[in-house]
Design a protein around this motif. Structure first.
Motif, PDB file in Angstrom:
ATOM      1  N   TYR A   1      20.022   1.084  11.643  1.00 50.25           N
ATOM      2  CA  TYR A   1      20.894   0.388  10.691  1.00 50.25           C
ATOM      3  C   TYR A   1      21.648   1.384   9.820  1.00 50.25           C
ATOM      4  O   TYR A   1      22.862   1.260   9.615  1.00 50.25           O
TER       5      TYR A   1
ATOM      6  N   TRP B   1      26.265  -2.797  13.550  1.00 51.42           N
ATOM      7  CA  TRP B   1      26.713  -3.959  14.320  1.00 51.42           C
ATOM      8  C   TRP B   1      25.617  -4.493  15.247  1.00 51.42           C
ATOM      9  O   TRP B   1      25.777  -5.539  15.865  1.00 51.42           O
TER      10      TRP B   1
ATOM     11  N   GLU C   1      22.396  -8.488  12.143  1.00 56.78           N
ATOM     12  CA  GLU C   1      23.148  -9.584  11.556  1.00 56.78           C
ATOM     13  C   GLU C   1      22.523  -9.978  10.226  1.00 56.78           C
ATOM     14  O   GLU C   1      21.350  -9.716   9.976  1.00 56.78           O
TER      15      GLU C   1
ATOM     16  N   LYS D   1      21.544 -12.967   7.581  1.00 60.01           N
ATOM     17  CA  LYS D   1      21.243 -14.396   7.515  1.00 60.01           C
ATOM     18  C   LYS D   1      20.791 -14.743   6.098  1.00 60.01           C
ATOM     19  O   LYS D   1      20.163 -13.924   5.413  1.00 60.01           O
TER      20      LYS D   1
ATOM     21  N   THR E   1      19.170  -7.795  15.936  1.00 61.69           N
ATOM     22  CA  THR E   1      19.578  -8.615  17.077  1.00 61.69           C
ATOM     23  C   THR E   1      18.721  -8.256  18.289  1.00 61.69           C
ATOM     24  O   THR E   1      17.961  -7.282  18.279  1.00 61.69           O
TER      25      THR E   1
END
Length: 340
Positions: free
Chosen positions: A132, A148, A151, A153, A180
């Motif tokens: 990350y 990328w 994600e 949330k 992901t």
């Protein structure tokens, strides 16, 4: 000679010579190598997730900066337990009739070699945080961030893998940062890199060109020969998680600065955690600590140096441990007879 005046004979001879050279220079040696380099007994084929992760590794260009080969030179000792051999790559078989499986050995080390990263750094939490934003765990890293592959949330659902990113690297993000499927597959591939011990009877390749330590002069002592550099050992084995300042990363890796375990007069718990790992703080959001001492084949002298560095750094005032007491506990832990 008539062959030079007959283009059919000339090109025919050239083709035959090319085929013969190809067979002797490429095909026959490849078949011989394949027949004499079976996979090591304890090796396992890649799982479906690891195969997918390999594709992501290639797609993201990781091979441009990372090798997968421990050379037989002394400077490569930090990357693996032994130099790589052909059998380490024996499970790289053809994808199908038309495609060969890529051998991602690489040729440049802008980043560290990965051949044994699954043993050196088996923590999924560390790898996800490193992907990350590499600077969150290694402040000097020049590796690009692969944000990328994650994600954001508002709420984490069952089965989601939440990455505990320190506040200074969240860039204003207030939701949950979730890995992901691709991020998890890439980490699965990275964690599959584990050098295996060679079978009994098979000679282990040597690391060459090492520096010889000169014996101390009679009547003198050499600090280099009697003491190990605890700060350097800490940097190579512990710092990526617990950080140079010993403060760890909030929500990811606990601090050693002021830690009751580190400051305890009895070093048994500290040593056991180093050798066996620890999962007692998962409920607080911290990841599972791997058995660093076992994975990295640390010797009692190296462990003593690390423990004393932790006990006397960052304002810690713990009692220094001795090689004698640690060696006794070390042997008990290795044999499984350590007292509870």
């Amino acid at each position: 000679m008539d062959i030079y005046n007959n283009h059919k004979r000339l090109f025919g001879a050239a083709i035959i010579l090319f085929i013969a050279l190809t067979m002797f220079a490429a095909v026959f040696p490849a078949l011989n190598s394949q027949n004499n380099n079976a996979p090591l007994p304890e090796s396992k084929p890649l799982t479906s997730d690891e195969v997918a992760g390999k594709g992501i590794f290639i797609r993201e260009g990781c091979i441009a900066c990372h090798t997968q080969q421990v050379r037989n030179v002394d400077m490569d000792k930090m990357w693996g337990i032994r130099p790589s051999i052909a059998a380490d790559y024996a499970r790289n078989v053809r994808t199908d009739v038309w495609r060969n499986t890529a051998n991602l050995m690489g040729s440049e080390r802008t980043g560290p070699d990965l051949m044994n990263i699954g043993n050196r750094q088996p923590s999924e939490d560390w790898h996800l945080l490193h992907l990350y934003n590499p600077r969150s765990v290694v402040s000097q890293s020049i590796m690009p961030a692969y944000s990328w592959l994650f994600e954001v949330k508002d709420y984490a659902f069952p089965g989601d893998v939440v990455v505990n990113v320190p506040d200074e690297f969240r860039k204003g993000i207030t939701g949950k940062i979730v890995a992901t499927k691709e991020a998890l597959e890439l980490v699965a591939y990275l964690k599959s890199f584990k050098q295996l011990k060679l079978p009994d009877g098979k000679p282990t390749p040597l690391f060459l060109y090492g520096k010889e330590l000169k014996p101390a002069l009679p009547g003198t002592t050499s600090k280099l020969n009697t003491e190990l550099d605890g700060a350097a050992l800490y940097a190579s084995n512990c710092q990526s998680c617990h950080q140079e300042n010993g403060e760890g990363l909030k929500g990811a890796f606990p601090p050693l600065k002021g830690s009751p375990v580190v400051l305890d007069k009895d070093p048994k718990v500290q040593l056991t955690i180093i050798m066996k790992g620890y999962n007692g703080r998962v409920s607080e959001g911290y990841g599972i600590m791997p058995p660093v001492g076992t994975n990295n084949n640390l010797k009692p002298q190296e462990i003593v140096a690390i423990m004393n560095h932790e006990r006397t750094s960052w304002g810690n005032t713990g009692r220094k441990v001795t090689l004698t007491e640690i060696k006794e506990m070390f042997n008990q832990i290795k044999s499984g007879t350590v007292a509870k």
